[in-house]
Structures are given as C-alpha cells and as structure tokens.
Design an enzyme around this catalytic site. Structure first.
Site, PDB file in Angstrom:
ATOM      1  N   GLY A 167      -5.027  -3.239   5.102  1.00  0.00           N
ATOM      2  CA  GLY A 167      -4.158  -4.277   4.556  1.00  0.00           C
ATOM      3  C   GLY A 167      -4.824  -5.802   4.671  1.00  0.00           C
ATOM      4  N   ARG A 168      -5.273  -5.989   5.898  1.00  0.00           N
ATOM      5  CA  ARG A 168      -5.828  -7.511   6.239  1.00  0.00           C
ATOM      6  C   ARG A 168      -7.188  -7.664   5.642  1.00  0.00           C
ATOM      7  NH1 ARG A 168      -4.844  -4.314  10.381  1.00  0.00           N
ATOM      8  NH2 ARG A 168      -6.252  -3.847  11.960  1.00  0.00           N
ATOM      9  N   GLU A 178      -4.045  -9.014  14.682  1.00  0.00           N
ATOM     10  CA  GLU A 178      -3.695  -7.733  14.272  1.00  0.00           C
ATOM     11  C   GLU A 178      -5.003  -6.598  14.474  1.00  0.00           C
ATOM     12  OE1 GLU A 178      -0.408  -7.009  11.195  1.00  0.00           O
ATOM     13  OE2 GLU A 178      -2.248  -6.247   9.993  1.00  0.00           O
ATOM     14  N   GLU A 183      10.242  -5.681   3.752  1.00  0.00           N
ATOM     15  CA  GLU A 183      10.450  -7.030   3.079  1.00  0.00           C
ATOM     16  C   GLU A 183      10.195  -6.967   1.656  1.00  0.00           C
ATOM     17  OE1 GLU A 183       8.697  -7.416   7.426  1.00  0.00           O
ATOM     18  OE2 GLU A 183       8.453  -5.958   5.855  1.00  0.00           O
ATOM     19  N   LYS A 210       0.710  -1.283  -0.082  1.00  0.00           N
ATOM     20  CA  LYS A 210      -0.027  -0.040  -0.211  1.00  0.00           C
ATOM     21  C   LYS A 210       0.882   1.424  -0.187  1.00  0.00           C
ATOM     22  CE  LYS A 210      -3.991   2.009   2.522  1.00  0.00           C
ATOM     23  NZ  LYS A 210      -5.027   1.710   3.449  1.00  0.00           N
ATOM     24  N   HIS A 252      -2.605 -34.764  14.874  1.00  0.00           N
ATOM     25  CA  HIS A 252      -1.118 -35.368  15.463  1.00  0.00           C
ATOM     26  C   HIS A 252      -0.063 -34.644  15.805  1.00  0.00           C
ATOM     27  CE1 HIS A 252      -2.400 -39.663  13.865  1.00  0.00           C
ATOM     28  NE2 HIS A 252      -3.045 -38.638  13.089  1.00  0.00           N
ATOM     29  N   LYS A 289       9.799  -2.576  13.632  1.00  0.00           N
ATOM     30  CA  LYS A 289      10.357  -1.895  12.549  1.00  0.00           C
ATOM     31  C   LYS A 289      11.202  -0.803  12.478  1.00  0.00           C
ATOM     32  CE  LYS A 289       6.516  -3.133   9.504  1.00  0.00           C
ATOM     33  NZ  LYS A 289       5.591  -2.532   8.477  1.00  0.00           N
TER      34      LYS A 289
END
Length: 526
Positions: A260-261, A346, A206, A200, A377, A487
């Site tokens: 964003g999410r 978040e 990253e 955005k 498992h 960050k």
C-alpha cells in the site's frame, strides 16, 4: 539469523563511535576543508548533502562494512528479481516494476504492467479532455479520490506538487470523520463529479464508509443507477468492486506484490495522473526509475539511498536520536512529511526480526514535520535547545515555479541558516537562555527543480532508504500487522455505540466509561 548488534561489523562501528564521541560536527568541518565535497553526492539534479551529520571517514567505512555484512546488495537484487522478500505474507515487493523503463525488474510482470498503464493513460486523458462523461452527458469537473494510507498520502502529495490548474479539480477524502468527505463534496455538482475508490482489499472500513456515503449523495441527486458512470475502483478485488456497482471497464488492478505505501506508482496514482496529465505522471515514473537504476547499479559507497540510510542508522542507533524531522522548504511538498511518516514508521516500526526474534536495537524513528519556514515557528525551538533533539532532513528546491520576486532566495537562505545553526550552535554571548549547543545533525536534499523527474527521484530515494534500513535491522519492511489490532477492536465496539445495551464483552473501565459518556452525550439510552 544473528542479531545485527551481535555482529563483528556492528561491534566495530559501536567501538569506533565510542572513541570519537567527543568530536563535534564543527570539529569535523575544521579538520576537513573539503568535507562538503567528500560527504555529498549528486544524481541528475538531486543533491544529497550528509556533511552536517557527525560522521567522519572512519565511521563511514564501518557503516559501509555494516551494509555489506547485512547483505544489502543481495536483498536489493532479490527485490528487483521478484523474490518473495515479504516473508511473513509470502509476497514479492515489486513496486520497482511499475516504473521499470530499462528492464531491471522481474520481467514476468512486465506485460500486465504495460497493459494496465495503457488503460490508465487512456482513462486519464478521457477525464481531462471531457470525452468521458457522467450519466447526464456532462464532462467531469471534480474528481474525488476516496482512500486512506497509501491510497491517499502519495496521490495527494504528488497531485499537490505537480497538479496543473486545468479542469477537473482533484480532491481527496480519507478520514472516517464525515467532515472530511463533506468538505470534499462541498460545492461539487453530482452530475459532474467522478469518484475514485482506492482500496486494495475493497474492505477498508474508512474507504468503504466514505464510498457508500458518496454513492448515496450521488444517487439521491441523479438516480440510483449513476454509480456505474461516476465511480472507478483501484483494487485487487474486482468482484467486490463490481458488487458495489462499478463496471469492469472502470476497475484498475492493484497486484498483491504492490504494498500500500509503495502503491503510488500503480493504479493508485490515477488521481495524481488526472491532476497533472499522463505525460507528467509518466515522467514522474521515469524519474523514480532513474533512482531505481542508480540504486541497482551503483556501488554501495556512492549509492545515494544507501548513504542516506546509513546516516539514519548512525543517528538512531549510535547517536540515540529516535526522532526525525522532515522539513521541506517548498509549500508544494507540504504533504511530504506525512508520506515519509507512513513510509518509515509503518515499514520499520516493528518489534521483531524477519525470523520472529525480538529486535535488540532501535529501529524506525518517530517521524514528524512541516514545511519551512512554518516549522521555524513551531518546533524548531525544540530542535535547537531541547535536551533530546532529533535528526533533521531538509528538502529544498533551487528553481521555483512562481514569478514572485524576493521570495525564493530568502526561503532557501532560511533553510541553509537552520542547518548551519543546528550544526554549529552559539554560546549566546554568555547568556545561557540564548545559547544553542549545536552539534545537532541534519541532512539537506537539494533539488534543481520540483519537476516530475526530480519528484519521482526523491520519493524513490526515500523508499530505498527505508528498505536498506530494514535489511540492516533484519526487519520485514513490507508487512503492517500492528495496524490490525485496533481495527479488530473497533469492529466489536461499533455495534455498541448506539444499541440499547452493552454486550457482555469485557472492556477496561476506561473504555466502558468513555462509551457510556459518549452514548449519553449522543442521546443514546440503554
């Protein structure tokens, strides 16, 4: 703003819980033979079964009163109307407008959305039919999405769930760890590879690091002018994308009113659209809108997102279960736990209310998960016998897309068995080592099929669940300032990793010691 735990509705709910604390889930089924019928709700092939939560009719009545007292309906209407409900950032939260097929969201953004969707559809089909070509005139055989968080989890989940086998192959690179990008690039031909950069801000560390490395890999193979033919950007910062070398016709907007999410439904969903084809992606948008319409129209008492949210409130705040396991019994939904983890933790992993006062109640749970039966498992032992426990959300699909006999019935039998065992338990025939106490809550979401409509409905169900819980807790579910501090510290540390001397900036002795050892093992010397 009055703390939710100071309200009459909350006190009534907590008081009722205290009077019924000895009632078990098994007791509730014994008392009500129709418990499944009265505690499950269905919408267009999505069935929500809440009957294995320790919630009786009296608790439901008080939970619904809590939702009303918290202003859930008014907050929902404000979101759809385009009010700035993201108060800390002064922004709308209008992701519902991205899939608004019947005009229930803010109409002021409709034209922009329609125009962008048309561009995305045309680009998608041009990549898939081979009419969009790279620098050397060859069609694209690999598409690599570079993004992280909301620009990665939703697109990857939906591409895995609904992607077809047609060329091109869509891959994902998110992590700053170079091994992630190296794996995505493995056996790809630069001349036939398209990169989608989803950020955005177009400053995400990253994403920009990976995009820069990808551009270098491309340029070294077919020339420094190849970026314009082989890159597209999904961003709110078109100027930054152009400065990177991406042409305007390959830049697709993300508006500031899309978090964003919650951005899968925007241009961020382009890798999904390429993986599945635009008609399928559009059908997924329509499915999400089906749940939006239900959330907008249905009374709270029969509203699936509201009921799911209230069950979570009960388990977290009244039962003290601060963990939630998300277990989809469908390998195509293998990335759903990570998607829900970000969405819940978040959005509502906050310590203050909308007014800045300390939060006085527990909020977002610790979310974890894995596909069934793999989860059986790994952590199901803990679910059944550990003292702490967690609530569980099982997701199952009735009709598979494979034709392998003997698999699906066994798979769903295991889902049903796990939910039954958690609820009812066993005395282990007197063996304390084999005894499982039961009375452990779970929710089951059963889909008729994992098709575009039901997947869209499922993801929108989770989005609205999280929103409702945030309203009740008094939280702004649309900011994420807790992401920023690490960050900022990393930005200071990066120059220290390989320079000849460590700056005068003060770090803890642990950080300084780890930095020293890292530098020595990397053969950097002061």
């Amino acid at each position: 703003m009055t703390s939710i735990i100071a309200t009459d509705a909350w006190r009534a709910l907590a008081g009722y819980r205290n009077t019924t604390v000895s009632d078990t889930i098994a007791d509730l089924f014994t008392a009500d033979r129709d418990r499944f019928k009265t505690n499950s709700w269905e919408l267009d092939g999505v069935l929500l079964d809440l009957s294995k939560n320790r919630i009786d009719d009296g608790a439901w009545d008080r939970l619904l009163t809590l939702a009303e007292a918290s202003g859930v309906a008014a907050a929902r209407n404000a979101m759809f109307a385009g009010e700035a409900i993201n108060t800390t950032e002064g922004r709308k939260a209008l992701h519902v407008a991205l899939r608004d097929g019947t005009g229930i969201a803010d109409p002021r953004v409709a034209d922009d959305v329609a125009a962008t969707m048309a561009r995305l559809a045309a680009f998608t089909e041009a990549v898939r039919d081979g009419s969009l070509k790279g620098k050397t005139g060859k069609p694209f055989r690999h598409v690599i999405n570079i993004g992280i968080g909301g620009s990665h989890l939703g697109p990857m989940l939906t591409a895995e769930a609904l992607g077809d086998a047609a060329c091109p192959e869509v891959r994902f690179a998110a992590n700053l760890d170079g091994h992630d990008l190296a794996l995505a690039l493995a056996d790809a031909d630069p001349a036939t590879t398209l990169f989608l950069v989803g950020s955005k801000s177009f400053t995400t560390q990253e994403t920009l690091t990976n995009a820069t490395s990808a551009a270098r890999w491309l340029s070294e193979a077919i020339g420094s002018d190849a970026v314009g033919n082989h890159f597209a950007a999904l961003t709110a910062k078109a100027d930054a994308a152009r400065a990177f070398g991406i042409p305007t016709q390959h830049i697709f907007p993300i508006w500031d009113w899309v978090g964003g999410r919650f951005s899968l439904w925007s241009s961020v969903g382009l890798p999904s659209a390429i993986a599945m084809g635009w008609p399928t992606f559009a059908a997924m948008l329509d499915g999400a809108h089906t749940m939006d319409r239900h959330f907008y129209d249905a009374p709270l008492k029969v509203n699936l997102p509201v009921r799911l949210a209230l069950a979570g409130i009960w388990n977290i705040n009244l039962e003290g279960l601060n963990a939630l396991a998300v277990v989809p019994y469908d390998e195509r939904l293998r990335s759903l736990p990570g998607f829900v983890q970000q969405l819940e933790m978040e959005s509502n992993g906050k310590g203050v209310t909308q007014t800045g006062t300390p939060l006085e109640s527990a909020a977002a749970p610790i979310v974890f998960g894995l596909t069934g039966t793999n989860a059986q498992h790994t952590f199901h032992q803990w679910l059944h016998q550990a003292p702490l426990g967690a609530a569980v959300e099982f997701i199952g699909v009735a009709r598979p897309d494979h034709d392998l006999s003997g698999h699906q019935d066994k798979l769903i039998a295991n889902l049903l068995a796990q939910a039954e065992a958690l609820a009812m338990g066993t005395d282990g025939d007197g063996d304390v080592n084999r005894a499982c106490p039961g009375n452990r809550p779970s929710t089951t979401i059963l889909l008729e099929a994992l098709d575009p409509k039901r997947l869209g409905m499922l993801l929108a169900l989770y989005e609205h669940k999280v929103f409702v819980q945030g309203v009740i807790w008094g939280i702004n579910s649309f900011d994420q300032f807790g992401v920023e501090l690490g960050k900022q510290l990393a930005a200071h540390l990066i120059p220290e990793m390989s320079t000849a001397s460590i700056s005068s900036r003060t770090y803890s002795s642990s950080t300084a010691g780890l930095l020293d050892r890292y530098r020595s093992w990397r053969e950097y010397t002061r």
